[in-house]
Enzyme design. Structure first.
Site, PDB file in Angstrom:
ATOM      1  N   TYR A  18       0.726  -0.983   0.377  1.00 22.40           N
ATOM      2  CA  TYR A  18      -0.092   0.233  -0.614  1.00 22.40           C
ATOM      3  C   TYR A  18       1.264   1.139   0.098  1.00 22.40           C
ATOM      4  O   TYR A  18       0.043   2.122   1.260  1.00 22.40           O
ATOM      5  CB  TYR A  18      -1.343   0.031   1.192  1.00 22.40           C
ATOM      6  CG  TYR A  18      -1.408  -1.344   1.601  1.00 22.40           C
ATOM      7  CD1 TYR A  18      -2.778  -1.847   0.416  1.00 22.40           C
ATOM      8  CD2 TYR A  18      -1.839  -2.656   2.424  1.00 22.40           C
ATOM      9  CE1 TYR A  18      -3.634  -2.309   0.719  1.00 22.40           C
ATOM     10  CE2 TYR A  18      -1.951  -3.533   2.523  1.00 22.40           C
ATOM     11  CZ  TYR A  18      -3.246  -4.015   2.056  1.00 22.40           C
ATOM     12  OH  TYR A  18      -3.901  -4.643   1.746  1.00 22.40           O
ATOM     13  N   TYR A 146     -13.340  -7.267   6.471  1.00 24.78           N
ATOM     14  CA  TYR A 146     -11.110  -7.424   5.898  1.00 24.78           C
ATOM     15  C   TYR A 146     -11.050  -9.032   4.945  1.00 24.78           C
ATOM     16  O   TYR A 146     -11.189  -9.451   6.216  1.00 24.78           O
ATOM     17  CB  TYR A 146     -10.526  -6.602   6.842  1.00 24.78           C
ATOM     18  CG  TYR A 146      -9.158  -7.015   5.407  1.00 24.78           C
ATOM     19  CD1 TYR A 146      -9.391  -5.554   4.779  1.00 24.78           C
ATOM     20  CD2 TYR A 146      -8.041  -8.279   5.785  1.00 24.78           C
ATOM     21  CE1 TYR A 146      -7.570  -6.916   3.734  1.00 24.78           C
ATOM     22  CE2 TYR A 146      -7.322  -7.878   4.897  1.00 24.78           C
ATOM     23  CZ  TYR A 146      -6.468  -7.260   3.879  1.00 24.78           C
ATOM     24  OH  TYR A 146      -5.730  -7.163   2.890  1.00 24.78           O
ATOM     25  N   ASP A 246     -14.165 -16.623   8.552  1.00 26.39           N
ATOM     26  CA  ASP A 246     -12.391 -16.096   8.494  1.00 26.39           C
ATOM     27  C   ASP A 246     -12.252 -15.630   9.907  1.00 26.39           C
ATOM     28  O   ASP A 246     -12.354 -14.413   9.938  1.00 26.39           O
ATOM     29  CB  ASP A 246     -12.640 -15.014   6.992  1.00 26.39           C
ATOM     30  CG  ASP A 246     -11.143 -14.186   7.003  1.00 26.39           C
ATOM     31  OD1 ASP A 246     -10.275 -14.374   7.787  1.00 26.39           O
ATOM     32  OD2 ASP A 246     -11.301 -13.812   6.182  1.00 26.39           O
ATOM     33  N   LYS A 275      -2.185 -16.689   8.896  1.00 25.85           N
ATOM     34  CA  LYS A 275      -1.759 -15.582   9.844  1.00 25.85           C
ATOM     35  C   LYS A 275      -0.625 -16.148  11.053  1.00 25.85           C
ATOM     36  O   LYS A 275      -0.005 -16.590  10.433  1.00 25.85           O
ATOM     37  CB  LYS A 275      -2.332 -14.876  10.094  1.00 25.85           C
ATOM     38  CG  LYS A 275      -3.005 -13.285   9.437  1.00 25.85           C
ATOM     39  CD  LYS A 275      -3.193 -12.136   9.652  1.00 25.85           C
ATOM     40  CE  LYS A 275      -3.108 -11.523   9.235  1.00 25.85           C
ATOM     41  NZ  LYS A 275      -4.744 -10.515   8.410  1.00 25.85           N
TER      42      LYS A 275
HETATM   43  C1  LIG Z   1      -4.329 -10.721   7.172  1.00 19.73           C
HETATM   44  C2  LIG Z   1      -6.295 -11.110   6.476  1.00 19.73           C
HETATM   45  C3  LIG Z   1      -6.632 -12.104   5.489  1.00 19.73           C
HETATM   46  C4  LIG Z   1      -5.742 -12.305   4.080  1.00 19.73           C
HETATM   47  O1  LIG Z   1      -4.277 -13.060   4.665  1.00 19.73           O
HETATM   48  P1  LIG Z   1      -3.331 -12.802   3.537  1.00 19.73           P
HETATM   49  O2  LIG Z   1      -2.290 -13.572   4.362  1.00 19.73           O
HETATM   50  O3  LIG Z   1      -2.746 -11.071   3.455  1.00 19.73           O
HETATM   51  O4  LIG Z   1      -3.456 -12.988   2.456  1.00 19.73           O
HETATM   52  C5  LIG Z   1      -7.663 -12.665   5.090  1.00 19.73           C
HETATM   53  N1  LIG Z   1      -8.776 -12.266   6.238  1.00 19.73           N
HETATM   54  C6  LIG Z   1      -8.639 -11.886   7.523  1.00 19.73           C
HETATM   55  C7  LIG Z   1      -9.382 -11.647   7.957  1.00 19.73           C
HETATM   56  C8  LIG Z   1      -7.648 -11.077   7.533  1.00 19.73           C
HETATM   57  O5  LIG Z   1      -6.943 -10.490   8.957  1.00 19.73           O
END
Ligand SMILES: *Cc1c(COP(=O)(O)O)cnc(C)c1O
Length: 430
Positions: A18, A146, A246, A275
């Site tokens: 970014y 997100y 997610d 992550k």
């Molecule tokens: C960071 C994140 C993503 C994307 O993961 P990347 O490894 O950066 O592609 C998707 N969903 C959530 C909730 C996140 O925090």
């Protein structure tokens, strides 16, 4: 090479996230990292308040994970997963099944969080193809969400306020609901009625609802009431819609539970993990679902197989890293550790709640958030924090920390104090 020359080449050749190539931000050159400390070339160190974007939960240069990786390198670093398999992948399946309390018995490995979101959505679409319901080609997501940087993931991020709002015209169109209003620590109001209305209208088009359980991360750091998740599950069952959680940011203990969905009474149909899954060592992600769902995906009305397979899926080094990280987590008293961190952050951040420019303060598990009324100058504030020996990167009007779980009490106090002082110095004179 001398470190100024290194930084010059960084600016000349590398594009940071970014960031602008015309006016690139300054980056700090890291020499090494250990536990909660990032070491710079002038031999000063920074206490890491970010866990490198939620991931480095056991700290940097962790001996146990290092050794697991070293052993695996000498066996096999990578083989294709088409037609071949290996112990690290199999053991990880057993480990994930275990720490997810048996709620998922079918796992798909991939490269990153965003790809995990793509995979989860593809599962949902293919599931309804398998049921002969090809019209279900939309996903219901939330304001403030997100879900990542790839195209389907972008189409699931907040359409107005996200980093990806400018791509509106070229994204898959999905359906957005207002974010859950009742806060985590408040009593539950009927937040789900907005969704009930949308589902009544669009259920025939919607394959899945995707949501970050309990904590909306990069889209606004909002903590909402877990009862909302119970209500979603009921509505999904009623309208024949899949529920995707997610947990890429919230998984592996960050909120004080192993997974944030444990605050609710239900489990989703599909879960995305990323992550912290490898303890922040390498890029890796997993999507969990059930054999029942996968059997519908793979039936003859659909294409007969789940149609995804990244080159580096189930990379043995990444799987073994994840096994080691999960192993460490299982040896950690998560509740005690995270509630300990929560208590210390809360004690300090309570003071920030009194600052005239602060709108809200919230702390849950290992996440502390200070929300200001106006957007802050992220670079100027980051510099102030660095001068105080801590690494914290605010964005928009959010100053937040999520330190590694192994942070010492002394470092945590120093981190919180530096955040308060830096914020006060930056904003009190404006
Ligand atoms: C960071 C994140 C993503 C994307 O993961 P990347 O490894 O950066 O592609 C998707 N969903 C959530 C909730 C996140 O925090």
């Amino acid at each position: 090479m001398e470190f100024n020359a290194q930084l010059k080449n960084d600016k000349k050749l590398l594009q940071h996230p970014y960031d602008s190539s015309i006016k690139p931000m300054d980056a700090f050159l890291i020499k090494k990292a250990e536990r909660e400390f990032l070491y710079l070339y002038d031999n000063t160190s920074l206490i890491d308040g970010m866990s490198s974007w939620w991931s480095v939960i056991h700290g940097y240069n962790n001996t146990f994970i290092n050794n697991a990786l070293k052993e695996q390198i000498d066996k096999v670093s990578h083989v294709m997963f088409g037609g071949l398999t290996h112990e690290p992948a199999i053991n990880l399946g057993v480990n994930l099944n275990n720490i997810l309390s048996g709620n998922f018995d079918r796992f798909f490995y991939c490269d990153s969080g965003s790809v995990a979101v793509e995979v989860a959505v593809k599962m949902a679409f293919q599931y309804y193809m398998g049921k002969g319901l090809n019209n279900k080609n939309k996903i219901l997501s939330f304001e403030g969400a997100y879900h990542g940087d790839t195209f389907m993931a972008m189409s699931l991020c907040d359409p107005v306020n996200s980093m990806h709002k400018d791509f509106g015209n070229i994204l898959h169109t999905n359906i957005f609901a207002p974010k859950p209003k009742s806060g985590f620590f408040e009593s539950y109001e009927d937040d789900h009625l907005d969704i009930a209305y949308l589902l009544e209208k669009y259920a025939e088009d919607i394959a899945a609802i995707i949501i970050e359980p309990v904590v909306q991360g990069a889209g606004g750091m909002w903590f909402y009431h877990p009862e909302f998740l119970n209500k979603l599950k009921n509505m999904c069952a009623y309208y024949d819609i899949l529920l995707i959680f997610d947990e890429i940011a919230t998984g592996f203990g960050r909120t004080g539970k192993m997974f944030a969905f444990e605050y609710s009474d239900i489990a989703p149909d599909i879960i995305c993990l990323g992550k912290a899954i490898t303890g922040g060592y390498m890029s890796f992600a997993a999507v969990g679902t059930t054999k029942n769902i996968m059997d519908v995906i793979c039936n003859s009305k659909s294409v007969g197989a789940f149609m995804h397979g990244p080159t580096f899926m189930a990379n043995p080094l990444a799987c073994e890293c994840a096994n080691a990280s999960i192993n460490l987590l299982q040896k950690t008293d998560l509740t005690k550790t995270l509630i300990g961190i929560q208590k210390i952050i809360s004690d300090y951040f309570a003071e920030a709640a009194e600052f005239p420019f602060v709108k809200d303060v919230r702390v849950l598990g290992g996440i502390g958030v200070i929300e200001t009324f106006n957007n802050v100058d992220s670079n100027s504030l980051t510099d102030k924090f660095v001068k105080k020996g801590v690494w914290v990167r605010p964005f928009k009007n959010l100053i937040y920390i999520m330190p590694p779980y192994i942070i010492s009490e002394e470092s945590l106090r120093k981190l919180c104090k530096a955040v308060l002082e830096g914020l006060w110095e930056e904003l009190s004179k404006k």
